[in-house]
Design an enzyme around this catalytic site. Structure first.
Site, PDB file in Angstrom:
ATOM      1  N   ASP A   4      72.029  55.451  42.289  1.00 37.40           N
ATOM      2  CA  ASP A   4      71.786  54.104  41.798  1.00 37.40           C
ATOM      3  C   ASP A   4      71.099  54.248  40.434  1.00 37.40           C
ATOM      4  OD1 ASP A   4      71.677  51.386  41.461  1.00 37.40           O
ATOM      5  OD2 ASP A   4      70.840  50.949  43.412  1.00 37.40           O
TER       6      ASP A   4
HETATM    7  C1  NOJ Z   1      71.132  48.636  40.640  1.00 32.59           C
HETATM    8  C2  NOJ Z   1      71.663  48.068  41.924  1.00 32.59           C
HETATM    9  O1  NOJ Z   1      70.841  48.449  43.007  1.00 32.59           O
HETATM   10  C3  NOJ Z   1      73.087  48.485  42.218  1.00 32.59           C
HETATM   11  O2  NOJ Z   1      73.534  47.789  43.343  1.00 32.59           O
HETATM   12  C4  NOJ Z   1      73.956  48.244  41.024  1.00 32.59           C
HETATM   13  O3  NOJ Z   1      75.279  48.572  41.318  1.00 32.59           O
HETATM   14  C5  NOJ Z   1      73.427  49.072  39.868  1.00 32.59           C
HETATM   15  N1  NOJ Z   1      72.088  48.636  39.559  1.00 32.59           N
HETATM   16  C6  NOJ Z   1      74.294  48.986  38.628  1.00 32.59           C
HETATM   17  O4  NOJ Z   1      74.203  47.735  38.068  1.00 32.59           O
END
Ligand code: NOJ
Length: 746
Positions: free
Chosen positions: A280
């Site tokens: 993430d």
């Molecule tokens: C953080 C989020 O937790 C995740 O779900 C998302 O896909 C990413 N950022 C990218 O934007």
């Protein structure tokens, strides 16, 4: 569900062995640096089409792409923009390996469908799949070939703002929806120009963040992990999902990004997942902040060793991995494995055949926001609505000769209906409830705002905290309500009050909306409360006093039309709650599939049983619950035997009758209960459901078959087994059904 556009090139699917050979050949000529580059993902920079800025991180990103040090981008969008960034990778690098372009296509790209939790309330797997197809078609038309969805996190805590992104609290429903979404995004041929790679996230247990607080720690037992949390991820793997994303949380002391057990043992080992795992956002680096890794080098080592294949925006792999390999700390075979996985997905997407295949400006114009997509999201929106209460059949509204007062800031709001997580959508483009209701011209419609939810447009956390205290609109709203035949009040959350980093502890109606509701009620009790929100709310006062309540979530681009059609009876609602509504925040976590306790009921009529002394133990609205404009009667629960041997299919049927005057759909739900077992089992577990349409007065015999695998459970070590003995099978219209039969497994 793409618009009627022909894919611009239909590629012949390369046989698996062919892709494997191509990947191996490519891998052989890649330097270690180039391999690690494939494992690096950067966020989009401000202007890939224009001159490169002279300073700052944008310049570095540009230079890194040129040097072959970037394998993926996120949040670059637009056929032209993606083409420009792709050109750098393809034309300016030594090997010309195309980038994979990721984006959070969570509930639509430009044409916005209901938030995922709302879609889950439809229990309509075909519709959910179609919704993902629409999203994929639009995204694939603007250069995107990989979505960071579906989120398959099970959660029992509506304080957590991200419940809006998931399918609710139940693993069975979660598995079915995970499959539908993966199939919808990916289709059966990833190289088509209207399909994109999906990503099951967040692996794992993010939905169990302690106290519903965002980015918090997770401490769950392994029985809960294996039985509740992991199944939808496994279902996504079985459906062929191409990628996984780590979670921001730790799981029992180890950050998910560096969790070798989750990633190597379970995902890539037991489940045989062949796609790749992306971290993430900056979650590799965050292992340092967690205090789990000493520094970035250590974080990169932990993540790569554990099985994270791609680094999203931590800059840790690109900075540290080469040295780690050269120092003999990280085995190059692990790098090869990660790169093989990434390149394979790129081949499957057809990027090596035509790196610009997702960058067709003509297709972009024709597909994005096209009518077919708006029709599809309208259909999905209607299916997602849940009728929570309808005393004295106040709904549907009469279409002629009435004065209808429409009250609430959210009634005219064209933004909140779009919900959170809709990066590419244009602000204020959703159809408001006011606009939807205006189409019904037989009544006199008078709109009064009454009160806003928040101050301004709370995209940022500071603004979110400021619920308005302005009651200056109350007077006019109350006066209008007083002379109305019926009052429709649209109340709930602003669109950005749920979603990532939107944890809340007060789940009542934000701001002064509760006061407004009570003020209006004091002059006219004939109220239809239309809720719009991204999570279960605690509304016990409304549930007691207001005669009709309709849960409309945040329904996307066509929201207002869907709501109006339901209010006026042109669409009979059939949604059922995918998540329990608590009476009080203090009851959280509250969920239907809880375990028994040693003192579940008040047998001794004293205080010593499992309960609260101030609020009862029951939810406000249970999982699986939802009404219709008609009614259904269940009888003749039948099983072909009362004893089965292990492995024998169990046939069950029930007669369901539409006892009302109009046609309608019902989600017939089947639950089991393992009466006696080595590990305490939930009081009920959903194991089947069917969404069935009935004419008025029609009876249908609904049949289910339970297989052996429906009856077992995982132990603390993750071993699945079925135990002999007695089981109950419940069938009904929600999780509180008491209609059951028993059988014995011998
Ligand atoms: C953080 C989020 O937790 C995740 O779900 C998302 O896909 C990413 N950022 C990218 O934007």
């Amino acid at each position: 569900m793409a618009c009627n556009i022909k894919s611009h090139t239909i590629l012949k699917k390369a046989p698996y062995s062919d892709v494997k050979r191509k990947v191996d050949d490519l891998l052989k000529i890649m330097t270690l640096k180039e391999k690690i580059g494939q494992m690096n993902q950067y966020n989009g920079f401000w202007d890939v089409t224009g001159p490169v800025p002279s300073k700052g991180s944008e310049e570095r990103k540009y230079e890194d792409i040129k040097a072959g040090l970037v394998g993926a981008m996120l949040s670059v969008r637009g056929a032209k923009e993606v083409r420009a960034v792709q050109r750098i990778a393809v034309e300016d690098t030594r090997l010309g390996i195309p980038l994979i372009i990721g984006f959070d296509v969570i509930h639509g790209y430009k044409t916005i469908s209901p938030i995922p939790l709302a879609e889950a309330a439809s229990w309509d797997l075909e519709a959910i799949k179609r919704s993902a197809q629409v999203a994929a078609a639009e995204a694939a038309a603007v250069g995107i070939n990989w979505t960071f969805g579906p989120m398959v996190d099970i959660s029992r805590d509506p304080r957590w703002g991200r419940v809006m992104e998931g399918a609710g609290e139940d693993p069975y429903l979660g598995c079915e929806i995970a499959r539908a979404r993966v199939e919808g995004f990916q289709g059966d041929d990833l190289s088509q120009t209207d399909t994109i790679a999906a990503c099951a996230k967040h692996f794992a247990a993010y939905g169990f963040s302690e106290s519903g607080k965002e980015y918090n720690t997770v401490d769950v037992g392994t029985v809960t992990l294996h039985n509740m949390i992991l199944p939808p991820f496994k279902a996504a793997v079985e459906a062929g999902v191409k990628t996984f994303m780590n979670a921001f949380n730790d799981l029992n002391g180890v950050p998910a990004t560096g969790h070798e057990f989750l990633l190597r043992d379970v995902l890539k080992g037991q489940w045989g997942f062949e796609g790749f795992v992306v971290s993430d956002w900056a979650s590799i680096k965050e292992m340092v902040v967690w205090g789990h890794a000493e520094n970035d080098r250590d974080a990169a080592r932990l993540a790569a060793t554990a099985g994270t294949d791609m680094d999203m925006e931590s800059y840790a792999f690109v900075a540290e991995l080469e040295r780690l390999v050269l120092d003999g700390v990280v085995d190059e075979a692990l790098i090869d494995d990660a790169v093989r996985r990434i390149l394979t997905v790129k081949y499957e997407l057809g990027l090596f055949d035509d790196p610009y295949r997702y960058c067709d400006e003509i297709r972009e114009k024709a597909v994005v926001n096209c009518k077919a997509h708006h029709d599809a999201v309208l259909d999905m929106a209607k299916k997602s609505i849940v009728l929570l209460k309808n005393e004295d059949s106040i709904l549907p509204l009469k279409k002629e000769g009435r004065k209808v007062a429409l009250i609430g800031g959210l009634a005219a709001d064209k933004n909140s209906v779009l919900g959170s997580w809709r990066i590419a959508s244009d602000d204020h483009t959703g159809v408001s409830v006011l606009e939807g209701m205006k189409r019904y011209t037989g009544n006199t419609l008078v709109y009064e705002k009454g009160a806003d939810v928040t101050l301004g447009e709370p995209r940022f956390i500071e603004e979110l905290k400021i619920n308005t205290t302005d009651k200056s609109g109350f007077k006019a709203a109350v006066a209008t309500a007083k002379t109305a035949d019926v009052v429709v009040m649209v109340l709930g959350e602003h669109g950005f009050q749920s979603g990532e980093a939107r944890s809340r502890v007060d789940l009542g109606l934000p701001g002064v909306q509760q006061e407004l509701l009570e003020a209006v009620y004091s002059v006219n009790t004939n109220i239809v409360l239309v809720l719009t929100n991204g999570r279960p709310l605690t509304i016990p006062w409304a549930a007691k006093h207001i005669p009709a309540i309709v849960e409309t979530w945040q329904l996307g681009s066509q929201a207002g039309h869907a709501v109006a059609e339901v209010l006026y009876g042109d669409y009979n609602p059939s949604g059922k709650l995918p998540m329990t509504f608590p009476k009080d925040v203090g009851q959280i976590p509250i969920y239907y599939n809880h375990k028994r306790t040693g003192r579940p009921v008040n047998v001794a009529k004293n205080v010593f049983w499992s309960h609260y002394s101030d609020v009862d133990t029951l939810p406000l609205y249970p999982f699986g619950y939802g009404l219709s404009y008609t009614s259904f009667h269940y009888e003749n629960l039948w099983m072909n035997k009362d004893e089965y041997t292990l492995g024998e299919p169990i046939h069950i049927s029930i007669d369901v009758t539409n006892t009302g005057k109009v046609k309608g759909k019902e989600v017939v739900q089947l639950y089991i209960h393992d009466v006696f077992s080595s590990l305490i089992r939930p009081v009920k577990e959903l194991k089947g459901f069917q969404l069935i349409a009935f004419e008025s007065q029609e009876t249908k015999t609904v049949r289910f078959t339970l297989e052996q695998d429906d009856l077992g459970f995982y132990d603390a070590e993750g071993n699945y087994s079925v135990e002999l003995g007695d089981f109950k099978v419940y069938i009904g219209g929600d999780s509180t059904t008491n209609l059951y039969a028993t059988f014995t497994l011998v």
